[in-house]
Design a protein around this motif. Sequence first.
Motif, PDB file in Angstrom:
ATOM      1  N   TRP A 176      62.554 -25.061 -35.281  1.00 58.84           N
ATOM      2  CA  TRP A 176      62.227 -24.802 -36.676  1.00 58.84           C
ATOM      3  C   TRP A 176      62.893 -23.489 -37.069  1.00 58.84           C
ATOM      4  O   TRP A 176      62.814 -22.499 -36.331  1.00 58.84           O
ATOM      5  N   THR A 177      63.591 -23.504 -38.206  1.00 59.59           N
ATOM      6  CA  THR A 177      64.278 -22.312 -38.703  1.00 59.59           C
ATOM      7  C   THR A 177      64.072 -22.206 -40.204  1.00 59.59           C
ATOM      8  O   THR A 177      63.627 -23.154 -40.857  1.00 59.59           O
ATOM      9  N   ASN A 178      64.427 -21.068 -40.737  1.00 54.21           N
ATOM     10  CA  ASN A 178      64.499 -20.945 -42.188  1.00 54.21           C
ATOM     11  C   ASN A 178      65.775 -21.667 -42.638  1.00 54.21           C
ATOM     12  O   ASN A 178      66.746 -21.708 -41.892  1.00 54.21           O
ATOM     13  N   PRO A 179      65.774 -22.271 -43.833  1.00 55.32           N
ATOM     14  CA  PRO A 179      66.984 -22.956 -44.292  1.00 55.32           C
ATOM     15  C   PRO A 179      68.139 -21.963 -44.472  1.00 55.32           C
ATOM     16  O   PRO A 179      67.911 -20.800 -44.795  1.00 55.32           O
ATOM     17  N   GLY A 180      69.358 -22.446 -44.264  1.00 48.87           N
ATOM     18  CA  GLY A 180      70.510 -21.580 -44.442  1.00 48.87           C
ATOM     19  C   GLY A 180      71.800 -22.289 -44.106  1.00 48.87           C
ATOM     20  O   GLY A 180      71.813 -23.466 -43.751  1.00 48.87           O
ATOM     21  N   GLY A 181      72.889 -21.546 -44.210  1.00 52.21           N
ATOM     22  CA  GLY A 181      74.198 -22.109 -43.917  1.00 52.21           C
ATOM     23  C   GLY A 181      75.281 -21.095 -44.196  1.00 52.21           C
ATOM     24  O   GLY A 181      75.024 -19.902 -44.292  1.00 52.21           O
ATOM     25  N   TYR A 182      76.493 -21.584 -44.361  1.00 49.79           N
ATOM     26  CA  TYR A 182      77.659 -20.723 -44.539  1.00 49.79           C
ATOM     27  C   TYR A 182      78.168 -20.760 -45.972  1.00 49.79           C
ATOM     28  O   TYR A 182      78.117 -21.796 -46.637  1.00 49.79           O
ATOM     29  N   ILE A 183      78.713 -19.614 -46.420  1.00 46.68           N
ATOM     30  CA  ILE A 183      79.242 -19.548 -47.775  1.00 46.68           C
ATOM     31  C   ILE A 183      80.559 -20.311 -47.861  1.00 46.68           C
ATOM     32  O   ILE A 183      81.288 -20.434 -46.891  1.00 46.68           O
ATOM     33  N   GLU A 195      72.885 -29.618 -33.183  1.00 45.12           N
ATOM     34  CA  GLU A 195      73.205 -28.323 -32.573  1.00 45.12           C
ATOM     35  C   GLU A 195      74.023 -27.494 -33.558  1.00 45.12           C
ATOM     36  O   GLU A 195      74.752 -28.051 -34.363  1.00 45.12           O
ATOM     37  N   PRO A 196      73.920 -26.196 -33.527  1.00 44.94           N
ATOM     38  CA  PRO A 196      73.084 -25.431 -32.606  1.00 44.94           C
ATOM     39  C   PRO A 196      71.620 -25.431 -33.048  1.00 44.94           C
ATOM     40  O   PRO A 196      71.326 -25.556 -34.238  1.00 44.94           O
ATOM     41  N   GLY A 197      70.753 -25.339 -32.092  1.00 42.04           N
ATOM     42  CA  GLY A 197      69.331 -25.207 -32.378  1.00 42.04           C
ATOM     43  C   GLY A 197      68.574 -26.493 -32.603  1.00 42.04           C
ATOM     44  O   GLY A 197      67.475 -26.474 -33.168  1.00 42.04           O
ATOM     45  N   LYS A 198      69.126 -27.620 -32.177  1.00 42.72           N
ATOM     46  CA  LYS A 198      68.456 -28.903 -32.393  1.00 42.72           C
ATOM     47  C   LYS A 198      67.013 -28.844 -31.877  1.00 42.72           C
ATOM     48  O   LYS A 198      66.758 -28.398 -30.765  1.00 42.72           O
ATOM     49  N   GLY A 199      66.074 -29.280 -32.730  1.00 49.52           N
ATOM     50  CA  GLY A 199      64.662 -29.307 -32.363  1.00 49.52           C
ATOM     51  C   GLY A 199      63.897 -28.041 -32.711  1.00 49.52           C
ATOM     52  O   GLY A 199      62.670 -28.025 -32.650  1.00 49.52           O
ATOM     53  N   GLY A 206      60.394 -24.899 -57.476  1.00 56.08           N
ATOM     54  CA  GLY A 206      59.860 -26.254 -57.534  1.00 56.08           C
ATOM     55  C   GLY A 206      60.407 -27.135 -56.427  1.00 56.08           C
ATOM     56  O   GLY A 206      61.282 -26.749 -55.660  1.00 56.08           O
ATOM     57  N   GLY A 207      59.865 -28.342 -56.375  1.00 53.09           N
ATOM     58  CA  GLY A 207      60.313 -29.332 -55.407  1.00 53.09           C
ATOM     59  C   GLY A 207      59.405 -29.398 -54.200  1.00 53.09           C
ATOM     60  O   GLY A 207      58.748 -28.420 -53.843  1.00 53.09           O
ATOM     61  N   GLU A 208      59.366 -30.562 -53.589  1.00 52.85           N
ATOM     62  CA  GLU A 208      58.590 -30.773 -52.377  1.00 52.85           C
ATOM     63  C   GLU A 208      59.547 -30.839 -51.189  1.00 52.85           C
ATOM     64  O   GLU A 208      60.593 -31.479 -51.278  1.00 52.85           O
ATOM     65  N   PRO A 209      59.184 -30.199 -50.085  1.00 52.57           N
ATOM     66  CA  PRO A 209      60.075 -30.202 -48.923  1.00 52.57           C
ATOM     67  C   PRO A 209      60.398 -31.615 -48.442  1.00 52.57           C
ATOM     68  O   PRO A 209      59.497 -32.396 -48.123  1.00 52.57           O
ATOM     69  N   THR A 210      61.672 -31.930 -48.473  1.00 53.44           N
ATOM     70  CA  THR A 210      62.174 -33.230 -48.042  1.00 53.44           C
ATOM     71  C   THR A 210      63.435 -32.999 -47.222  1.00 53.44           C
ATOM     72  O   THR A 210      64.408 -32.455 -47.746  1.00 53.44           O
ATOM     73  N   PRO A 211      63.442 -33.374 -45.945  1.00 52.99           N
ATOM     74  CA  PRO A 211      64.631 -33.123 -45.121  1.00 52.99           C
ATOM     75  C   PRO A 211      65.815 -33.967 -45.573  1.00 52.99           C
ATOM     76  O   PRO A 211      65.651 -35.054 -46.128  1.00 52.99           O
ATOM     77  N   ASP A 212      67.018 -33.471 -45.320  1.00 58.16           N
ATOM     78  CA  ASP A 212      68.224 -34.211 -45.689  1.00 58.16           C
ATOM     79  C   ASP A 212      68.577 -35.299 -44.669  1.00 58.16           C
ATOM     80  O   ASP A 212      69.430 -36.120 -44.917  1.00 58.16           O
ATOM     81  N   HIS A 213      67.925 -35.316 -43.507  1.00 56.79           N
ATOM     82  CA  HIS A 213      68.139 -36.280 -42.417  1.00 56.79           C
ATOM     83  C   HIS A 213      69.569 -36.272 -41.886  1.00 56.79           C
ATOM     84  O   HIS A 213      70.003 -37.223 -41.260  1.00 56.79           O
ATOM     85  N   ALA A 214      70.288 -35.185 -42.145  1.00 51.82           N
ATOM     86  CA  ALA A 214      71.607 -34.982 -41.540  1.00 51.82           C
ATOM     87  C   ALA A 214      71.543 -33.698 -40.711  1.00 51.82           C
ATOM     88  O   ALA A 214      71.608 -33.747 -39.493  1.00 51.82           O
ATOM     89  N   GLU A 215      71.377 -32.573 -41.397  1.00 56.60           N
ATOM     90  CA  GLU A 215      71.260 -31.294 -40.698  1.00 56.60           C
ATOM     91  C   GLU A 215      69.841 -31.036 -40.218  1.00 56.60           C
ATOM     92  O   GLU A 215      69.647 -30.375 -39.205  1.00 56.60           O
TER      93      GLU A 215
END
Length: 185
Positions: A65-72, A59-63, A122-131
């Motif tokens: 799909w969003t664009n990646p992001g976060g706080y500065i 949370e927030p938004g568990k489940g 570059g890079g292949e989408p791989t989730p961090d399995h935390a966020e």
Amino acid sequence: MEAKYCLLCGHPLVEKVIDGDPRQACSACSYVHWGNYSVGVGALVIKEGKLLLVRRAQEPGKGYWTNPGGYIEQHELIDETVRREVREESGVDARVTGIVAVRDQPRAIHNLYIAFAMEYIGGEPTPDHAEVDAAGFFSLEEMATMNVADFTRWLVDVAVRAQDSGLTAEREVPASLSKYGLYRV
């Protein structure tokens, strides 16, 4: 939570009228508490006509799909923040090309959110399995059947319908402004 003590010297804050508005200010020094703010960033990374999305694992938004992001972070340039957040959440490297949209959300902690257009490097989408617990590039058709957050749907619509490139990152920053992130029309 409201500030009660000075962040500089620890004395109690008192209400003072500053610039015509009541503000919490230090009773012993010149500190003024201007309010509580947070600045968030989001990335719109496109690769071969598909947009990078991550599925929130908490949370927030568990489940959703969003664009990646976060706080500065306090001493981090905003374009470094969005690159870091994309790498952390998805394993993808991307470069800021411009600003697509801004959301202003006044509340107890006033939130400003800046959405960036980014070029896939570059890079292949791989989730961090935390966020996030899933990541990938998806077409508009695929997104239509996914549990995409309303705000992300709005950002995608804004990006797809953009008539120009919006604010673009300044590439030749004058030496005297080298510590700034600058964007221009």
